[in-house]
Design an enzyme around this catalytic site. Structure first.
Site, PDB file in Angstrom:
ATOM      1  N   ASP A 184      49.825  16.296 -43.927  1.00 39.78           N
ATOM      2  CA  ASP A 184      49.080  16.792 -42.898  1.00 39.78           C
ATOM      3  C   ASP A 184      49.880  17.181 -41.713  1.00 39.78           C
ATOM      4  O   ASP A 184      49.617  18.150 -40.970  1.00 39.78           O
ATOM      5  CB  ASP A 184      48.161  15.397 -42.456  1.00 39.78           C
ATOM      6  CG  ASP A 184      47.343  15.107 -43.481  1.00 39.78           C
ATOM      7  OD1 ASP A 184      46.289  15.764 -43.944  1.00 39.78           O
ATOM      8  OD2 ASP A 184      47.645  13.980 -43.906  1.00 39.78           O
ATOM      9  N   GLU A 224      42.495  24.515 -39.106  1.00 40.13           N
ATOM     10  CA  GLU A 224      42.321  25.101 -40.520  1.00 40.13           C
ATOM     11  C   GLU A 224      41.051  25.142 -40.902  1.00 40.13           C
ATOM     12  O   GLU A 224      40.412  24.041 -40.282  1.00 40.13           O
ATOM     13  CB  GLU A 224      43.071  24.318 -41.478  1.00 40.13           C
ATOM     14  CG  GLU A 224      42.969  24.672 -42.927  1.00 40.13           C
ATOM     15  CD  GLU A 224      43.964  23.748 -43.866  1.00 40.13           C
ATOM     16  OE1 GLU A 224      43.540  23.332 -44.650  1.00 40.13           O
ATOM     17  OE2 GLU A 224      45.244  23.792 -43.561  1.00 40.13           O
ATOM     18  N   ASP A 282      45.479  20.001 -38.771  1.00 41.06           N
ATOM     19  CA  ASP A 282      45.014  19.991 -39.914  1.00 41.06           C
ATOM     20  C   ASP A 282      43.993  19.032 -40.120  1.00 41.06           C
ATOM     21  O   ASP A 282      44.302  17.678 -40.064  1.00 41.06           O
ATOM     22  CB  ASP A 282      46.078  19.674 -40.978  1.00 41.06           C
ATOM     23  CG  ASP A 282      45.654  19.324 -42.417  1.00 41.06           C
ATOM     24  OD1 ASP A 282      44.611  20.364 -42.805  1.00 41.06           O
ATOM     25  OD2 ASP A 282      46.289  18.573 -43.201  1.00 41.06           O
TER      26      ASP A 282
END
Length: 163
Positions: free
Chosen positions: A140, A67, A7
């Protein structure tokens, strides 16, 4: 197979490495790299590079998932996230780890079954899927594990179609 999920960001970078054996998914290591937000961007990116490189060296994932940047109301934030993504992608490229990118909506759909799931719903499903009792240090971290799990699901489906 080991999969690292990332992330990305420039202050906090979530990471999670999972071990996948058939349909069994087990967490190997996870956490959040926290760069000092008071430092200049180049120092923060250097910190992220150094720490993420060490994690990849120590735990040797064979595949990566990250991501995609989401452009919402603040394009400046999207650009900053892109800088963090670039660091992570470059590290994986340097050590020949193939990387797949997933949108936040696809990740949420794969983990929770709903593309508009909340952070809390994602966190709870990640804990359930991994049979993990730990409280993740940040969103996260759970988001990075969700990215890795999303990729493992995709790999499982692709493997079924190959048979």
């Amino acid at each position: 197979m080991r999969i690292i999920g990332i992330d990305p960001g420039t202050r906090n970078v979530g990471y999670g490495i999972i071990e996948v054996n058939g349909n069994q998914v087990v967490p190997v290591v996870y956490g959040t790299i926290q760069a000092n937000e008071k430092e200049k961007i180049e120092v923060r990116l250097s910190t992220i590079h150094s720490k993420l490189t060490q994690i990849i060296k120590d735990f040797a994932p064979s595949e990566g998932a990250i991501e995609k940047a989401f452009v919402g109301k603040n394009p400046h934030s999207a650009l900053r996230i892109g800088e963090g993504r670039g660091v992570a992608l470059a590290i994986m490229g340097l050590v020949n780890i193939p990387v797949v990118e997933y949108s936040p909506l696809l990740i949420k759909r794969a983990i929770v079954g709903n593309h508009s799931a909340s952070k809390e719903q994602v966190r709870l499903m990640v804990k359930t899927i991994l049979n993990c009792r730990d409280n993740f240090p940040t969103d996260d971290t759970s988001d990075a594990l969700a990215v890795a799990i999303c990729h493992s699901h995709r790999r499982l489906i692709l493997d079924l179609f190959k048979k």
